[in-house]
Design an enzyme around this catalytic site. Structure first.
Site, mmCIF file in Angstrom:
data_model
loop_
_atom_site.group_PDB
_atom_site.id
_atom_site.type_symbol
_atom_site.label_atom_id
_atom_site.label_comp_id
_atom_site.label_asym_id
_atom_site.label_seq_id
_atom_site.Cartn_x
_atom_site.Cartn_y
_atom_site.Cartn_z
ATOM 1 C CG ASN A 13 -1.850 1.140 1.468
ATOM 2 O OD1 ASN A 13 -2.515 1.198 2.358
ATOM 3 N ND2 ASN A 13 -2.166 1.933 0.522
ATOM 4 C CD GLN A 46 -4.192 5.499 0.652
ATOM 5 O OE1 GLN A 46 -3.240 4.654 0.797
ATOM 6 N NE2 GLN A 46 -5.344 4.922 0.400
ATOM 7 C CB CYS A 73 -4.059 5.899 5.817
ATOM 8 S SG CYS A 73 -3.166 4.448 4.706
ATOM 9 C CG HIS A 150 -13.200 0.071 7.213
ATOM 10 N ND1 HIS A 150 -12.387 -0.861 6.155
ATOM 11 C CD2 HIS A 150 -12.271 0.989 7.787
ATOM 12 C CE1 HIS A 150 -11.291 -0.041 6.288
ATOM 13 N NE2 HIS A 150 -11.143 0.935 7.084
ATOM 14 C CG ASN A 181 -12.469 2.250 3.498
ATOM 15 O OD1 ASN A 181 -11.957 2.591 2.408
ATOM 16 N ND2 ASN A 181 -12.556 3.193 4.444
ATOM 17 C CD GLU A 199 -7.360 2.396 0.845
ATOM 18 O OE1 GLU A 199 -7.118 3.331 1.713
ATOM 19 O OE2 GLU A 199 -6.633 1.709 0.449
ATOM 20 N NE ARG A 200 -13.580 6.710 2.560
ATOM 21 C CZ ARG A 200 -13.823 7.655 3.930
ATOM 22 N NH1 ARG A 200 -15.009 8.149 4.011
ATOM 23 N NH2 ARG A 200 -12.822 7.752 4.523
ATOM 24 C CB CYS A 208 -6.732 -1.731 3.701
ATOM 25 S SG CYS A 208 -7.533 -0.503 4.338
ATOM 26 N N GLY A 211 -8.674 -1.497 7.277
ATOM 27 C CA GLY A 211 -9.508 -2.653 6.869
ATOM 28 C C GLY A 211 -9.045 -3.868 7.632
#
Length: 269
Positions: A13, A46, A73, A150, A181, A199-200, A208, A211
């Site tokens: 990520n 991100q 995050c 979530h 999410n 992921e949104r 995530c 998540g």
């Protein structure tokens, strides 16, 4: 104008991290989207701005690939001690977090999860442990806010589900006024969960952190697991520990890949 940046990731990520503590950066949705573009910018899931804070060692702002600013995050939070060079307290839109290194791993106190329908948030009141809502043949999901919203589905076989269709459909469902999410989980063994996350504002991601936290918490609340829970994502494993009434502790790797500099005038805004 040029900006120095670090490219970092947590289990794949990936992030562009910019230090705005000494030189403030006016970040807009268009600029964040341009920097995150993998063809004409640097490319990342991100964009992270590290700034000053009156309440913590540093502040952190998070912009998704679509340019939208989000609250939390987990994988990016694990990168902050590497970027700053020491254990830190971090002010985010989701509240104060603490992150510290232990060998090759970083542990983060993610705070307490929230379960109220209006805390997720949902559009109207309902049970968030076994939501009376579903899509296609998916089972009843659980909803958790771990700094961001979530929804978690526990599936017998993730491969049998059209996640590419259902992920964006659920993310943008009117039931979720702040979008959501989407976590597709499968119990692999006692206290071991396999997870795929839509992921949104990003789409499918290799990992995530929030998540993983939301999924472990939902599994423990449903008595499918007891902490600590190993969560296996495409990019690798995270260890999540939580007990009702306590804070979530997330532990996993973080990697500093390289440093660079970008000329903002060359971006396609």
């Amino acid at each position: 104008m040029s900006l120095k940046f670090a490219k970092m990731h947590g289990l794949g990520n990936d992030f562009v991290v910019i230090d705005a503590r000494t030189e403030p950066v006016l970040m807009t949705e268009a600029l964040a989207r341009a920097i995150a573009d993998r063809k004409t910018g640097i490319g990342c899931d991100q964009l992270i701005l590290i700034g000053t804070s009156d309440r913590a060692d540093v502040g952190m702002r998070i912009f998704n690939q679509d340019g939208g600013e989000v609250e939390a995050c987990g994988n990016a939070t694990r990168c902050v001690p590497l970027f700053v060079g020491r254990d830190v307290s971090i002010e985010t839109k989701a509240g104060l977090l603490r992150a510290g290194r232990s060998g090759d791993l970083v542990s983060v106190d993610m705070g307490e999860p929230r379960f109220g329908w209006d805390e997720i948030p949902l559009a109207y009141a309902m049970d968030t442990l076994a939501m009376p809502a579903s899509w296609d043949d998916l089972p009843s999901p659980a909803a958790v806010n771990v700094g961001n919203p979530h929804i978690v589905f526990f599936l017998d076989d993730r491969a049998a589900v059209d996640m590419a269709k259902l992920g964006p459909l659920i993310e943008h469902d009117p039931l979720f006024p702040a979008r959501v999410n989407v976590n597709f989980a499968q119990m692999l063994d006692t206290n071991h969960v396999g997870l795929t996350v839509w992921e949104r504002g990003v789409g499918f991601t290799r990992a995530c952190g929030t998540g993983a936290c939301a999924t472990a918490v939902a599994a423990i609340r449903r008595k499918l697991a007891s902490g600590p829970v190993r969560v296996s994502l495409e990019g690798g494993d995270l260890l999540i520990d939580w007990a009702p009434g306590a804070h979530i502790m997330m532990t996993g790797p973080a990697t500093h890949v390289f440093d660079g500099q970008i000329d903002l005038a060359e971006l396609s805004l």
